[in-house]
Design a protein around this motif. Structure first.
Motif, PDB file in Angstrom:
ATOM      1  N   TYR A 135       0.868  -1.176   0.000  1.00 48.87           N
ATOM      2  CA  TYR A 135       0.000   0.000   0.000  1.00 48.87           C
ATOM      3  C   TYR A 135       0.906   1.228   0.000  1.00 48.87           C
ATOM      4  O   TYR A 135       1.535   1.550   1.008  1.00 48.87           O
ATOM      5  CB  TYR A 135      -0.890   0.000   1.242  1.00 48.87           C
ATOM      6  CG  TYR A 135      -2.021   1.003   1.208  1.00 48.87           C
ATOM      7  CD1 TYR A 135      -1.765   2.374   1.144  1.00 48.87           C
ATOM      8  CD2 TYR A 135      -3.352   0.603   1.237  1.00 48.87           C
ATOM      9  CE1 TYR A 135      -2.791   3.300   1.118  1.00 48.87           C
ATOM     10  CE2 TYR A 135      -4.377   1.519   1.207  1.00 48.87           C
ATOM     11  CZ  TYR A 135      -4.100   2.863   1.148  1.00 48.87           C
ATOM     12  OH  TYR A 135      -5.112   3.775   1.123  1.00 48.87           O
ATOM     13  N   ALA A 144      -4.070   1.171   6.146  1.00 48.09           N
ATOM     14  CA  ALA A 144      -3.719  -0.149   5.600  1.00 48.09           C
ATOM     15  C   ALA A 144      -4.628  -1.254   6.122  1.00 48.09           C
ATOM     16  O   ALA A 144      -4.455  -2.423   5.763  1.00 48.09           O
ATOM     17  CB  ALA A 144      -2.263  -0.482   5.911  1.00 48.09           C
ATOM     18  N   HIS A 182       3.507  -0.743   4.040  1.00 50.04           N
ATOM     19  CA  HIS A 182       2.777   0.502   3.856  1.00 50.04           C
ATOM     20  C   HIS A 182       3.786   1.622   3.743  1.00 50.04           C
ATOM     21  O   HIS A 182       4.712   1.746   4.557  1.00 50.04           O
ATOM     22  CB  HIS A 182       1.841   0.779   5.028  1.00 50.04           C
ATOM     23  CG  HIS A 182       1.052   2.046   4.858  1.00 50.04           C
ATOM     24  ND1 HIS A 182       1.595   3.293   5.118  1.00 50.04           N
ATOM     25  CD2 HIS A 182      -0.217   2.273   4.436  1.00 50.04           C
ATOM     26  CE1 HIS A 182       0.687   4.223   4.870  1.00 50.04           C
ATOM     27  NE2 HIS A 182      -0.422   3.634   4.458  1.00 50.04           N
ATOM     28  N   THR A 219      -1.503   0.369  -5.090  1.00 46.83           N
ATOM     29  CA  THR A 219      -1.862  -0.707  -4.160  1.00 46.83           C
ATOM     30  C   THR A 219      -1.976  -2.033  -4.890  1.00 46.83           C
ATOM     31  O   THR A 219      -2.449  -2.093  -6.031  1.00 46.83           O
ATOM     32  CB  THR A 219      -3.202  -0.414  -3.466  1.00 46.83           C
ATOM     33  OG1 THR A 219      -4.229  -0.265  -4.461  1.00 46.83           O
ATOM     34  CG2 THR A 219      -3.128   0.859  -2.635  1.00 46.83           C
TER      35      THR A 219
END
Length: 384
Positions: A190, A216, A285, A296
């Motif tokens: 992400y 996340a 993340h 993503t």
């Protein structure tokens, strides 16, 4: 139309989750209207900001009179309980309020408990994560889960992890099942575009609880959805913090000095864990990209297979590598709307009295919340 055919909804929150915004796809009333059509009756809207609440209802009345003509605006769940009786009792409450006001047992943060007390047979659709706050509040959320469990049989409870409802995710599940595959690993990424994220609260762990818990969470949840239950004791993580050279950001549109240094969010969190099945999972993340476009994806590995879902929020694409296939199979899902799918499943569950069609229950979503806290704490436990 007979009143017996109408469907009564109580909205909690007059903001973008329930009514949409120009910035994102959340808009639960839009999907309620699509699913129920002329059957929809929004009997009430609860929001402390009465002026805003009346304004959004007036806008809706001008477009869809029957569904909103008799909507009452209330400043609390308690006042809604006084005003909504008999044929106006809500069948479903949509909780579109910030997570710090729900999922807990203390007054003012206990929207679910207040609703099932006020309306003993009501069903609930809660946004995710199920709550936010200091880690000690997990115990409160567990208490709420237990109370909602006792509510089973009176009403159903679903949580809005909408990515579970993507057609691409259903296809992944089908491929795993049809080929009798055991997941070996999941790998989620992400990467946030931070340039236009200027709300101080998001960058302050004491308010938002940090990017793993607040942002996340969808990818932690998808990891569990495909990989199964996580051994929380196995979770480890490393972070790139704000006060390192690697953590310097050049496009911040706010003054981070206004946030106490101890509460500033990490720029990178890289986590690894083991599932109870023996499989492994990873999540990275990143707060790193400029402009406004996020990046993503999540990858699922099984014997002979690699299934990679890219851009699930906006334009999902599933890349499939399988035995005997030269190259990759590519499936695109341009017209998929998981927000509609989750609301549709919720309405069907309310009317059938069965939660079998729901892909995210409160108990399951609470395990995702516990998992994201385990990642945050693991990252904080190791400092460079």
């Amino acid at each position: 139309m007979s009143l017996q055919n109408t469907f009564n909804v109580l909205l909690i929150g007059a903001g973008e989750i329930n009514f949409g915004s120009v910035e994102g796809p959340w808009n639960h009333t839009k999907r309620l209207e699509q699913k129920l059509g002329s059957r929809l009756r929004v009997v009430g809207l609860v929001d402390l900001d009465q002026t805003k609440a009346r304004a959004v209802i007036d806008e809706k009345k001008a477009l869809i009179k029957d569904s909103y003509d008799s909507t009452e605006v209330f400043e609390s769940i308690a006042s809604a309980a006084e005003g909504l009786k008999g044929a106006r009792l809500p069948q479903l409450a949509i909780l579109g309020i910030p997570p710090q006001f729900r999922g807990q047992s203390s007054s003012g943060r206990d929207a679910e408990l207040a609703l099932i007390k006020a309306f003993p047979s009501i069903s609930l659709f809660c946004e995710k994560p199920v709550t936010t706050g200091p880690i000690e509040r997990i115990a409160e959320a567990q208490s709420v889960r237990d109370s909602l469990g006792k509510h089973a049989g009176k009403g159903v409870v679903g949580v809005g992890y909408m990515l579970r409802y993507l057609k691409a995710c259903a296809d992944i599940k089908d491929i795993l099942r049809e080929n009798n595959l055991t997941v070996m690993a999941t790998n989620a990424r992400y990467t946030m575009a931070y340039e236009y994220a200027v709300k101080l609260g998001w960058w302050d762990k004491s308010q938002s609880q940090g990017p793993i818990i607040e942002q996340a969470t969808h990818f932690a949840d998808l990891s569990r959805f495909f990989g199964g239950e996580v051994d929380l004791k196995s979770v480890s993580a490393r972070t790139v913090e704000h006060d390192t050279s690697a953590g310097s950001l050049g496009k911040k549109g706010f003054d981070e000095e206004k946030i106490d240094a101890a509460n500033r969010i990490p720029r990178i969190t890289a986590a690894v864990w083991q599932y109870e099945s023996g499989a492994v999972g990873t999540l990275m993340h990143s707060v790193a990209l400029h402009d406004a476009t996020y990046d993503t994806e999540i990858e699922i590995i099984a014997d002979g297979y690699r299934l990679k879902l890219v851009d699930p929020y906006n334009a999902p694409v599933l890349y499939i590598r399988r035995p005997g296939l030269a190259g990759e199979e590519v499936r695109r899902y341009d017209q998929d709307d998981p927000f509609y799918s989750e609301i549709s499943a919720m309405i069907d569950a309310v009317e059938s009295g069965s939660s079998d069609g729901l892909l995210s229950t409160f108990d399951d979503a609470l395990r995702t919340y516990e998992f994201t806290w385990a990642i945050r704490k693991a990252g904080e436990a190791v400092k460079p």
